[in-house]
Write a protein that holds these residues in place. Structure first.
Motif, mmCIF file in Angstrom:
data_model
loop_
_atom_site.group_PDB
_atom_site.id
_atom_site.type_symbol
_atom_site.label_atom_id
_atom_site.label_comp_id
_atom_site.label_asym_id
_atom_site.label_seq_id
_atom_site.Cartn_x
_atom_site.Cartn_y
_atom_site.Cartn_z
ATOM 1 N N LEU A 66 0.830 -1.222 0.000
ATOM 2 C CA LEU A 66 0.000 0.000 0.000
ATOM 3 C C LEU A 66 0.862 1.269 0.000
ATOM 4 O O LEU A 66 0.567 2.226 -0.718
ATOM 5 C CB LEU A 66 -0.919 0.026 1.226
ATOM 6 C CG LEU A 66 -2.099 -0.940 1.229
ATOM 7 C CD1 LEU A 66 -2.835 -0.873 2.563
ATOM 8 C CD2 LEU A 66 -3.058 -0.608 0.081
ATOM 9 N N ILE A 67 1.912 1.285 0.825
ATOM 10 C CA ILE A 67 2.819 2.452 0.867
ATOM 11 C C ILE A 67 3.378 2.697 -0.529
ATOM 12 O O ILE A 67 3.448 3.823 -1.009
ATOM 13 C CB ILE A 67 3.995 2.197 1.837
ATOM 14 C CG1 ILE A 67 3.491 1.904 3.227
ATOM 15 C CG2 ILE A 67 4.951 3.394 1.847
ATOM 16 C CD1 ILE A 67 4.585 1.375 4.156
ATOM 17 N N ASP A 68 3.763 1.602 -1.164
ATOM 18 C CA ASP A 68 4.347 1.664 -2.508
ATOM 19 C C ASP A 68 3.326 2.191 -3.511
ATOM 20 O O ASP A 68 3.574 3.153 -4.229
ATOM 21 C CB ASP A 68 4.810 0.250 -2.873
ATOM 22 C CG ASP A 68 5.622 0.218 -4.154
ATOM 23 O OD1 ASP A 68 6.125 1.276 -4.567
ATOM 24 O OD2 ASP A 68 5.755 -0.880 -4.739
ATOM 25 N N LEU A 72 3.295 6.823 -0.526
ATOM 26 C CA LEU A 72 3.319 7.515 0.761
ATOM 27 C C LEU A 72 4.744 7.564 1.308
ATOM 28 O O LEU A 72 5.628 6.840 0.848
ATOM 29 C CB LEU A 72 2.380 6.805 1.738
ATOM 30 C CG LEU A 72 0.928 6.745 1.250
ATOM 31 C CD1 LEU A 72 0.080 5.942 2.208
ATOM 32 C CD2 LEU A 72 0.356 8.152 1.069
ATOM 33 N N ARG A 73 4.953 8.452 2.271
ATOM 34 C CA ARG A 73 6.264 8.604 2.898
ATOM 35 C C ARG A 73 6.199 8.201 4.361
ATOM 36 O O ARG A 73 5.233 8.544 5.053
ATOM 37 C CB ARG A 73 6.719 10.063 2.826
ATOM 38 C CG ARG A 73 6.835 10.611 1.422
ATOM 39 C CD ARG A 73 8.082 10.081 0.735
ATOM 40 N NE ARG A 73 8.152 10.551 -0.650
ATOM 41 C CZ ARG A 73 7.681 9.862 -1.697
ATOM 42 N NH1 ARG A 73 7.120 8.688 -1.513
ATOM 43 N NH2 ARG A 73 7.808 10.338 -2.911
ATOM 44 N N ILE A 74 7.222 7.507 4.830
ATOM 45 C CA ILE A 74 7.286 7.132 6.241
ATOM 46 C C ILE A 74 7.990 8.252 7.008
ATOM 47 O O ILE A 74 9.134 8.594 6.723
ATOM 48 C CB ILE A 74 8.067 5.816 6.440
ATOM 49 C CG1 ILE A 74 7.378 4.684 5.672
ATOM 50 C CG2 ILE A 74 8.188 5.481 7.926
ATOM 51 C CD1 ILE A 74 8.125 3.364 5.716
ATOM 52 N N LYS A 75 7.273 8.800 7.977
ATOM 53 C CA LYS A 75 7.813 9.903 8.783
ATOM 54 C C LYS A 75 8.517 9.367 10.025
ATOM 55 O O LYS A 75 9.516 9.910 10.478
ATOM 56 C CB LYS A 75 6.636 10.797 9.193
ATOM 57 C CG LYS A 75 6.939 11.914 10.146
ATOM 58 C CD LYS A 75 5.601 12.568 10.536
ATOM 59 C CE LYS A 75 5.636 13.385 11.812
ATOM 60 N NZ LYS A 75 6.849 14.069 12.146
ATOM 61 N N ASN A 181 7.160 14.520 1.011
ATOM 62 C CA ASN A 181 8.476 14.183 1.519
ATOM 63 C C ASN A 181 8.664 14.711 2.931
ATOM 64 O O ASN A 181 8.168 15.778 3.277
ATOM 65 C CB ASN A 181 9.559 14.787 0.621
ATOM 66 C CG ASN A 181 9.729 13.982 -0.656
ATOM 67 O OD1 ASN A 181 9.466 12.777 -0.672
ATOM 68 N ND2 ASN A 181 10.154 14.647 -1.721
ATOM 69 N N VAL A 182 9.390 13.940 3.738
ATOM 70 C CA VAL A 182 9.633 14.330 5.120
ATOM 71 C C VAL A 182 10.802 15.313 5.157
ATOM 72 O O VAL A 182 11.804 15.132 4.466
ATOM 73 C CB VAL A 182 9.954 13.073 5.966
ATOM 74 C CG1 VAL A 182 10.341 13.457 7.378
ATOM 75 C CG2 VAL A 182 8.769 12.115 5.961
ATOM 76 N N ASN A 183 10.655 16.358 5.951
ATOM 77 C CA ASN A 183 11.711 17.340 6.132
ATOM 78 C C ASN A 183 12.794 16.750 7.040
ATOM 79 O O ASN A 183 12.556 16.503 8.212
ATOM 80 C CB ASN A 183 11.088 18.597 6.763
ATOM 81 C CG ASN A 183 12.096 19.712 6.867
ATOM 82 O OD1 ASN A 183 13.166 19.660 6.243
ATOM 83 N ND2 ASN A 183 11.762 20.717 7.665
ATOM 84 N N VAL A 261 15.821 1.940 -7.115
ATOM 85 C CA VAL A 261 15.547 1.977 -5.676
ATOM 86 C C VAL A 261 14.554 3.097 -5.377
ATOM 87 O O VAL A 261 14.622 4.181 -5.963
ATOM 88 C CB VAL A 261 16.852 2.091 -4.856
ATOM 89 C CG1 VAL A 261 17.644 3.339 -5.222
ATOM 90 C CG2 VAL A 261 16.576 2.073 -3.361
ATOM 91 N N LYS A 262 13.596 2.784 -4.528
ATOM 92 C CA LYS A 262 12.591 3.765 -4.112
ATOM 93 C C LYS A 262 12.688 3.871 -2.590
ATOM 94 O O LYS A 262 12.637 2.850 -1.896
ATOM 95 C CB LYS A 262 11.209 3.252 -4.532
ATOM 96 C CG LYS A 262 10.042 4.155 -4.163
ATOM 97 C CD LYS A 262 8.744 3.643 -4.819
ATOM 98 C CE LYS A 262 7.542 4.488 -4.411
ATOM 99 N NZ LYS A 262 6.282 3.986 -5.014
ATOM 100 N N ILE A 263 12.841 5.082 -2.086
ATOM 101 C CA ILE A 263 12.976 5.267 -0.635
ATOM 102 C C ILE A 263 11.616 5.644 -0.064
ATOM 103 O O ILE A 263 11.071 6.697 -0.367
ATOM 104 C CB ILE A 263 14.033 6.339 -0.313
ATOM 105 C CG1 ILE A 263 15.398 5.890 -0.856
ATOM 106 C CG2 ILE A 263 14.117 6.584 1.189
ATOM 107 C CD1 ILE A 263 16.516 6.898 -0.666
ATOM 108 N N PHE A 264 11.049 4.752 0.770
ATOM 109 C CA PHE A 264 9.757 5.048 1.401
ATOM 110 C C PHE A 264 9.936 6.058 2.542
ATOM 111 O O PHE A 264 9.040 6.845 2.826
ATOM 112 C CB PHE A 264 9.122 3.783 1.982
ATOM 113 C CG PHE A 264 8.744 2.758 0.947
ATOM 114 C CD1 PHE A 264 8.335 3.130 -0.326
ATOM 115 C CD2 PHE A 264 8.782 1.403 1.267
ATOM 116 C CE1 PHE A 264 7.975 2.178 -1.270
ATOM 117 C CE2 PHE A 264 8.420 0.446 0.326
ATOM 118 C CZ PHE A 264 8.028 0.837 -0.938
ATOM 119 N N GLY A 265 11.083 5.977 3.217
ATOM 120 C CA GLY A 265 11.307 6.903 4.319
ATOM 121 C C GLY A 265 12.664 6.687 4.957
ATOM 122 O O GLY A 265 13.203 5.581 4.949
#
Lengths: 271, 271
Positions: A66-68, A72-75, A181-183, A261-265
């Motif tokens: 689901l995240i993929d 979505l981004r993991i904070k 994106n997470v700061n 490569v995809k960075i979720f967080g």
């Protein structure tokens, strides 16, 4: 602030939302995980709370998917110790109970406790908190629930036995999701990524050797299918590291020599 | 002969049991996977059918955990192409339907089809076949189900649209389980194993390099926690190979140099 969770008030997801965002945050409860992801991706909820791993059955793979899929981004992550409590209508005692209903996994985790109460029938139900709610609303006097202390408080039930799970250090790992994106105003020491590689002989072994040489911990790795591309395959990897620069170099090397490569967080290890 | 499955007649598990064991086999239907594993381990059912992987979300990790915990053996695997069909009471047409109910994953997989029928509301339900059963029993004329052709036949429903899933090569991989060791009167080319290793730096990379050197395919690997032993970790690996002797040598080497290995089953690749 609106937080999307799966489940009703008193569920474990609700508990995490309370612990992380405080009692003032608005809660949007959904029946299935997919709707949580959707709500965050539409911007309806600012954050989502999603269980991602439990210490018995391991990773919850459909939630990585689901995240993929919703980008979505993991904070952040959050570990909730799972505490199962037997509860019933006020004034009842264990010996009054004919049956106890809960999620099959919760019943399984408390099996030893009920060996001393053989008269009680254990019955699978959809989840933990909803049984507590039903007992309260329908005044079901012969039935007990196994649920969180928060559920007992919300639904005015009395706790008859605390922490009845057999394995005491049982926890569930949750992640906090957001749309953008997470700061990065901190130096992360953990990351969740998806790597897609061409299926050539030994490529996974080579990939892990390279990552391991950069000092990355690789104890969480899950392979997943790449549906439309039978010659590629992919992995979800949760990795910890001491040196953020080394992690970034490893990512660079995957991009250059291995695949996508995809960075979720990138976040802080909370364990 | 009794076969344990999860679900009711017309479910995908039932379809696999029919395809593998024929129409004469007795079916024991259970509500949850755990009860299927239990039934086989008690010897009540001779075989069990368990979904282990689907082509969208990947491995179904909790079911690997059940095989492990109940010490079951994998006798064989079976790939079922997933065909979703829209069905309703006989004589109804698509335009008569107000809502369609099914498992969230089935609805998701058929989303594109319903974009052309925006008046129909899509509602999540517990599974595919049980909606078909309910429509039939309660004569629900405004509701459609998404389920298998077998379900349509069993519950006397009419198929309004066939194969409505977006991804056409969607399959689910099932395994056939039994209690005792499988009699190897064939040369296997696939195996499911669990490897538990001590957590030393780079051990997973070394393990996979060794296995890869023996010619084993390693595209299916899932890490899982070892609850009571925080310094160990474990992997479920499904591996294919051309040379059974090389596989056996790799197993020997894991035992000698890496940790513990448990073989769930050695069987034939059916894909």
């Amino acid at each position: 602030m609106q937080i999307a969770i799966q489940g009703i008030p008193g569920s474990f997801h609700h508990q995490v939302a309370l612990n992380v965002f405080g009692a003032d945050a608005g809660i949007l409860g959904f029946r299935i995980f997919e709707e949580v992801a959707k709500s965050v991706s539409k911007g309806e909820a600012e954050f989502g709370v999603l269980a991602i791993e439990n210490s018995i059955a391991g990773a919850i793979l459909p939630n990585y998917e689901l995240i993929d899929r919703y980008n979505l981004r993991i904070k952040d992550e959050y570990y909730l110790p799972i505490s199962h409590n037997l509860m019933a209508l006020p004034g009842r005692e264990i010996n009054n109970l004919l049956e106890v209903r809960s999620h099959p996994m919760a019943l399984l985790q408390c099996k030893k406790f009920f060996e001393n109460h053989p008269a009680i029938q254990l019955i699978d139900d959809v989840d933990t908190a909803s049984v507590a709610k039903r007992i309260s609303e329908e005044k079901l006097s012969g039935i007990g629930a196994i649920a969180s202390k928060t559920a007992a408080k919300i639904y005015d039930l009395e706790i008859l036995a605390e922490d009845i799970q057999t394995v005491k250090n049982n926890f569930t790992r949750f992640i906090i999701l957001q749309k953008d994106n997470v700061n990065l105003d901190f130096v992360p020491n953990k990351a969740s990524i998806k790597v897609t590689v061409k299926n050539s002989k030994g490529i996974l072994a080579k990939l892990l050797t390279m990552m391991s040489d950069y000092g990355l911990d690789l104890s969480k790795i899950q392979s997943i299918p790449v549906i439309e591309k039978p010659w590629e395959y992919a992995f979800f990897i949760d990795t910890q590291f001491d040196d953020y620069a080394a992690f970034q170099n490893a990512i660079q090397e995957i991009n250059n020599n291995f695949g996508e490569v995809k960075i979720f967080g990138e976040y802080l290890n909370r364990k």
